[in-house]
Design an enzyme around this catalytic site. Structure first.
Site, PDB file in Angstrom:
ATOM      1  N   TRP A  26       4.884  59.629 -25.059  1.00 12.13           N
ATOM      2  CA  TRP A  26       5.359  58.680 -23.829  1.00 12.13           C
ATOM      3  C   TRP A  26       4.994  57.292 -23.974  1.00 12.13           C
ATOM      4  O   TRP A  26       4.307  57.208 -24.139  1.00 12.13           O
ATOM      5  CB  TRP A  26       4.770  59.779 -22.876  1.00 12.13           C
ATOM      6  CG  TRP A  26       5.643  58.739 -21.334  1.00 12.13           C
ATOM      7  CD1 TRP A  26       4.942  57.789 -20.192  1.00 12.13           C
ATOM      8  CD2 TRP A  26       7.240  58.997 -20.746  1.00 12.13           C
ATOM      9  NE1 TRP A  26       6.096  57.399 -19.620  1.00 12.13           N
ATOM     10  CE2 TRP A  26       7.154  58.327 -19.790  1.00 12.13           C
ATOM     11  CE3 TRP A  26       8.402  59.397 -21.099  1.00 12.13           C
ATOM     12  CZ2 TRP A  26       8.160  58.059 -18.278  1.00 12.13           C
ATOM     13  CZ3 TRP A  26       9.097  60.062 -19.834  1.00 12.13           C
ATOM     14  CH2 TRP A  26       9.503  59.031 -18.446  1.00 12.13           C
ATOM     15  N   ASP A  29       7.988  50.914 -19.518  1.00 12.03           N
ATOM     16  CA  ASP A  29       8.064  49.986 -18.985  1.00 12.03           C
ATOM     17  C   ASP A  29       7.256  49.030 -20.928  1.00 12.03           C
ATOM     18  O   ASP A  29       6.342  49.013 -20.811  1.00 12.03           O
ATOM     19  CB  ASP A  29       7.392  49.195 -17.746  1.00 12.03           C
ATOM     20  CG  ASP A  29       7.647  49.709 -17.286  1.00 12.03           C
ATOM     21  OD1 ASP A  29       8.306  50.820 -16.810  1.00 12.03           O
ATOM     22  OD2 ASP A  29       6.893  49.894 -15.523  1.00 12.03           O
TER      23      ASP A  29
HETATM   24  N1  DQQ Z   1       6.389  52.381 -14.279  1.00 13.40           N
HETATM   25  C1  DQQ Z   1       5.187  51.757 -14.240  1.00 13.40           C
HETATM   26  C2  DQQ Z   1       5.042  51.507 -12.685  1.00 13.40           C
HETATM   27  C3  DQQ Z   1       6.329  50.248 -12.020  1.00 13.40           C
HETATM   28  C4  DQQ Z   1       7.662  51.450 -12.977  1.00 13.40           C
HETATM   29  C5  DQQ Z   1       4.696  53.429 -14.279  1.00 13.40           C
HETATM   30  C6  DQQ Z   1       8.419  50.836 -13.317  1.00 13.40           C
HETATM   31  O1  DQQ Z   1       3.794  50.033 -12.466  1.00 13.40           O
HETATM   32  O2  DQQ Z   1       6.676  50.469 -11.031  1.00 13.40           O
HETATM   33  O3  DQQ Z   1       4.532  53.802 -15.125  1.00 13.40           O
HETATM   34  O4  DQQ Z   1       9.185  51.811 -14.636  1.00 13.40           O
END
Ligand code: DQQ
Length: 466
Positions: A26, A29
């Site tokens: 996986w 971001d």
């Molecule tokens: N993804 C992260 C967070 C963020 C979110 C966690 C946004 O830090 O807010 O995987 O896709």
């Protein structure tokens, strides 16, 4: 990494070949993109143990040319009993007097932490004083507190943290620090309205662009940008819009590169249900690097980074074709699932016009990239993209108005399950499609309700970045 997993994943016809993906498992971001001594570094939300959103680590890769990437060891992993024991969430990377420094969110609860590297960004040492911000600001009921984004000003470091204020709306909370260690809360840099931009802003990015400043926020929906003036540490947005009109591109992060370009990448979410993603052994990709700039008329410019041209292979060109509603097969045997297409149209009298891509010979699978001049809708219609009942087949799109007298240029990247479209360098849409048939590779032109004209179409086969 498990060899059988790598082999299975590399055989998947939906795996992109020129969009960045980790070897398996996986990703979400993009985190902390930065260019150091000419080399681009990209970190990303990564689960090394499966293709689901859990065990968040920071994966790491680097590139000399912005196109080809080299996978590097994981940069950050949760520390048992540490403030990031439940995951290393999103954040940024800055150079602090020559020391590469990552600022990230540890969970749970959501706190801000730092880590530094003294070996050229390869290994990272978490600061013993973490978390450097242990609680959200006092006196406000926040809906979240994560995804720090920092920049340097003359009098010190500034940083926004993604948040929201209960019953008010999303917020980017502004902090200041002399040293990235001790942080003073200054107040919200910007607050949204609940009904317009949701209750939580994830992954804020804030930077100068032309004469203006741009704030991008990810509100659990399409990514919003605000353009406005920033003075005395106050931001006055004057316009807003969407950075991508689709439903896949999310949580973007950006850097200013050594050539002075603002480059941005988004996470391309899968459009298959989360429950089925683990069985595929991988999930998530990054978009192509997009350069943001200002058009002369004050509108936001969005275009693919020029370096991507180095991936161009076999080339075909078409000129001056009338596209009638009855017309089909206008491009002969132009086919492929890893192509770059640049098509310029005069919309003429058509109600809607564009390209069919990923079309099977029997017509059961197809995806349409379309523009409707009268309703101002730019769309990717994947409602017939796949016969696979697991695929989320849908149309996505949004508002885009062609300036009067302008021709329409659709700049399209097909990369297996990924589609990215740029319209006149003024709007972008990313989408994901999962055709089942090996022959779902056809490309054609279409117009409905009237005749449009193709001025020119350039098509290239694209090569792999690996
Ligand atoms: N993804 C992260 C967070 C963020 C979110 C966690 C946004 O830090 O807010 O995987 O896709």
């Amino acid at each position: 990494m498990d060899q059988s997993l790598l082999e299975r994943v590399s055989r998947d016809p939906h795996r992109p070949i020129y969009h960045f993906v980790p070897p398996a498992n996986w990703m979400n971001d993009p985190n902390g993109p930065i260019q150091v001594d000419g080399v681009y570094h990209m970190f990303y939300q990564y689960n090394p143990f499966g293709a689901n959103h859990a065990n968040m680590h920071w994966g790491h890769a680097r590139s000399r040319d912005l196109v080809h990437w080299e996978h590097l060891p994981i940069a950050l992993a949760p520390t048992p009993d540490g403030p990031d024991k439940d995951g290393i969430y999103s954040g940024c990377c800055v150079m602090n007097q020559g020391t590469p420094t990552i600022i990230y969110t540890g969970v749970h609860p959501q706190v801000q932490c730092i880590a530094t590297s003294d070996d050229g960004l390869l290994t990272w040492r978490k600061h013993p004083a973490n978390p450097v911000i242990a609680t959200p600001p006092e006196g406000i009921a926040v809906t979240g507190f994560r995804d720090p984004f920092a920049w340097r000003e003359e009098d010190g470091w500034y940083m926004v943290v993604g948040s929201g204020i209960e019953n008010v709306g999303g917020a980017a909370l502004l902090y200041r620090s002399p040293d990235l260690m001790s942080w003073e809360y200054l107040g919200p840099l910007c607050t949204g309205k609940l009904a317009e931009s949701g209750h939580m802003w994830e992954c804020p990015n804030f930077f100068p662009l032309g004469e203006a400043h741009l704030l991008a926020v990810s509100p659990y929906g399409k990514v919003i940008y605000f353009l406005g003036d920033y003075a005395d540490h106050a931001f006055e947005p004057s316009t807003s819009g969407l950075l991508d009109l689709g439903e896949s591109w999310y949580a973007p992060n950006s850097l200013l590169d050594e050539r002075g370009r603002r480059l941005m990448w988004g996470w391309l979410k899968e459009m298959r249900p989360r429950e089925v993603q683990p069985e595929h052994g991988w999930a998530g990709a990054h978009s192509l690097p997009r350069e943001l700039y200002m058009h002369d008329d004050g509108a936001l410019g969005i275009k693919p980074a020029q370096e991507l041209e180095t991936l161009r292979g076999a080339y075909t060109r078409y000129d001056a074709l009338a596209i009638k509603p009855s017309g089909q097969g206008l491009l002969g045997d132009l086919r492929g699932d890893a192509l770059e297409l640049v098509a310029t149209f005069d919309p003429g009298t058509a109600e809607s016009l564009g390209l069919l891509v990923r079309q099977s010979r029997d017509g059961t699978e197809w995806t349409a990239i379309s523009y409707a001049p009268r309703t101002g809708r730019l769309a990717v219609d994947g409602s017939h993209a796949s016969l696979d009942p697991q695929a989320t087949n849908k149309e996505v799109g949004g508002e885009f108005w062609l300036n009067p007298d302008d021709l329409l240029t659709l700049h399209i990247y097909l990369d297996r399950s990924v589609i990215e479209v740029f319209a006149n360098e003024r709007a972008a849409i990313a989408h994901r499609v999962y055709p089942t048939r090996a022959d779902s590779q056809g490309v054609d032109l279409f117009a409905t309700g009237g005749t449009a004209r193709l001025i020119s179409l350039h098509a290239w086969e694209m090569s792999s970045i690996w």
